[in-house]
Motif scaffolding. Sequence first.
Motif, short mmCIF file in Angstrom:
data_model
loop_
_atom_site.label_atom_id
_atom_site.label_comp_id
_atom_site.label_asym_id
_atom_site.label_seq_id
_atom_site.Cartn_x
_atom_site.Cartn_y
_atom_site.Cartn_z
N GLU A 46 38.81 -31.92 25.75
CA GLU A 46 38.00 -30.72 25.52
C GLU A 46 36.54 -30.93 25.96
O GLU A 46 35.93 -30.05 26.55
N TYR A 47 35.99 -32.13 25.67
CA TYR A 47 34.64 -32.41 26.18
C TYR A 47 34.64 -32.38 27.70
O TYR A 47 33.74 -31.83 28.33
N ALA A 48 35.64 -33.01 28.31
CA ALA A 48 35.71 -33.07 29.78
C ALA A 48 35.80 -31.66 30.36
O ALA A 48 35.16 -31.36 31.38
N ALA A 49 36.56 -30.79 29.71
CA ALA A 49 36.70 -29.42 30.21
C ALA A 49 35.37 -28.67 30.09
O ALA A 49 34.98 -27.93 31.01
N ALA A 50 34.67 -28.85 28.98
CA ALA A 50 33.39 -28.17 28.78
C ALA A 50 32.36 -28.65 29.80
O ALA A 50 31.61 -27.84 30.37
N ILE A 51 32.34 -29.96 30.05
CA ILE A 51 31.39 -30.52 31.02
C ILE A 51 31.74 -30.04 32.43
O ILE A 51 30.86 -29.64 33.20
N GLY A 52 33.03 -30.01 32.75
CA GLY A 52 33.47 -29.55 34.06
C GLY A 52 33.12 -28.09 34.29
O GLY A 52 32.64 -27.71 35.37
N ALA A 53 33.35 -27.27 33.28
CA ALA A 53 33.06 -25.83 33.41
C ALA A 53 31.56 -25.61 33.64
O ALA A 53 31.16 -24.78 34.46
N GLY A 69 20.63 -22.28 31.63
CA GLY A 69 20.88 -21.11 30.79
C GLY A 69 21.83 -20.12 31.46
O GLY A 69 22.78 -19.63 30.84
N ARG A 70 21.58 -19.87 32.73
CA ARG A 70 22.45 -18.95 33.47
C ARG A 70 23.88 -19.48 33.53
O ARG A 70 24.86 -18.73 33.41
N ALA A 71 24.00 -20.81 33.74
CA ALA A 71 25.33 -21.42 33.80
C ALA A 71 26.04 -21.29 32.44
O ALA A 71 27.24 -20.97 32.38
N LEU A 72 25.32 -21.52 31.36
CA LEU A 72 25.91 -21.37 30.02
C LEU A 72 26.33 -19.93 29.78
O LEU A 72 27.35 -19.66 29.15
N ASP A 73 25.53 -18.99 30.29
CA ASP A 73 25.88 -17.57 30.15
C ASP A 73 27.19 -17.26 30.88
O ASP A 73 28.03 -16.53 30.35
N LEU A 74 27.36 -17.84 32.05
CA LEU A 74 28.60 -17.63 32.81
C LEU A 74 29.80 -18.21 32.07
O LEU A 74 30.86 -17.59 32.01
N VAL A 75 29.63 -19.38 31.48
CA VAL A 75 30.76 -20.06 30.83
C VAL A 75 31.08 -19.44 29.47
O VAL A 75 32.24 -19.18 29.15
N TYR A 76 30.04 -19.18 28.66
CA TYR A 76 30.28 -18.81 27.25
C TYR A 76 30.11 -17.32 26.97
O TYR A 76 30.51 -16.85 25.91
N GLN A 77 29.47 -16.60 27.90
CA GLN A 77 29.21 -15.16 27.74
C GLN A 77 28.72 -14.80 26.33
O GLN A 77 29.34 -14.01 25.62
N PRO A 78 27.62 -15.43 25.92
CA PRO A 78 27.08 -15.17 24.57
C PRO A 78 26.41 -13.81 24.48
O PRO A 78 26.09 -13.19 25.50
N ALA A 79 26.15 -13.38 23.23
CA ALA A 79 25.32 -12.19 23.01
C ALA A 79 23.89 -12.49 23.46
O ALA A 79 23.22 -11.66 24.07
N LYS A 80 23.43 -13.72 23.16
CA LYS A 80 22.06 -14.13 23.49
C LYS A 80 22.04 -15.63 23.59
O LYS A 80 22.77 -16.30 22.86
N LEU A 81 21.23 -16.13 24.47
CA LEU A 81 21.01 -17.57 24.51
C LEU A 81 19.74 -17.87 23.71
O LEU A 81 18.76 -17.12 23.80
#
Lengths: 150, 150
Positions: free
Chosen positions: B136-143, B82-94
């Motif tokens: 694009e999948y590879a970039a998302a997985i890498g990030a 979750g923290r990693a997704l927050d860093l990558v996508y900067q959502p309002a809420k997970l």
Amino acid sequence: MTPDRWTVLKAGDGCVICGDAHLEENPFGYLVVELEHSFVRLAKNQYMRGWTTVTLKRHANELWELSDEELAGFWREVAHVGRALDLVYQPAKLNYGVFGNLCPHLHCHLIPRTYADDPTKPLNMNEQEVWLSPPEYAAAIGALRRALER
Amino acid sequence: MTPDRWTVLKAGDGCVICGDAHLEENPFGYLVVELEHSFVRLAKNQYMRGWTTVTLKRHANELWELSDEELAGFWREVAHVGRALDLVYQPAKLNYGVFGNLCPHLHCHLIPRTYADDPTKPLNMNEQEVWLSPPEYAAAIGALRRALER
């Protein structure tokens, strides 16, 4: 919701859940029990029978804001409530959702899904509104309290 | 789904997730990383950008089936992702959802919600289908992998 307003809510400033998660009754539902890390509440809208929430006592928004001990304690309590709901409602599957899109204060929705439910349909606890009578709420709360003791 | 068929699936007999949660690619998505208790996968359908799952390695259906140590470890890994997704996508809420209405094997969906989303709308990751290109999948997985190291 603007990012500025959301930042204030995430800081816990004027957080509705901080203010009413511990009350016997609030607009959302009724207090079932207070646990070490959380308050357990039965939703007033019982369209999905057994809809219950487990709310972290202190203000936090996301799982990674919790210490290891808090995180473990919170989920142990969610699992304990889940088992109690399973005993009372005997669902096909229990659903657990941490959303917080309207109020970010960490809380988990627990929703029994029945064999009559369409498993491909997204979870929507508010698709309909079903209100119980006061004795029916009391019975549901009593059954859940007793199951939590088993 | 009949109760009899569901009982067999709950026992792990013929469980699809047991069979394919570890594969580089399966019909649902791509392996991002293997953690101690779980496999992390990026969903192929990226209508809700960042949709990722954390799947318990061993077969279990409900949270109360886990030992205290497994339960704490699983949620520590969900929080870490979750923290990693927050860093990558900067959502309002997970959003975090453990459903399992089609296959009960314990897995958690993690879905970033943006300020553009309607917070009153129920979560439906499959409301639309959005497929990315292989780069694009590879970039998302890498990030996501890089954010998990931070």
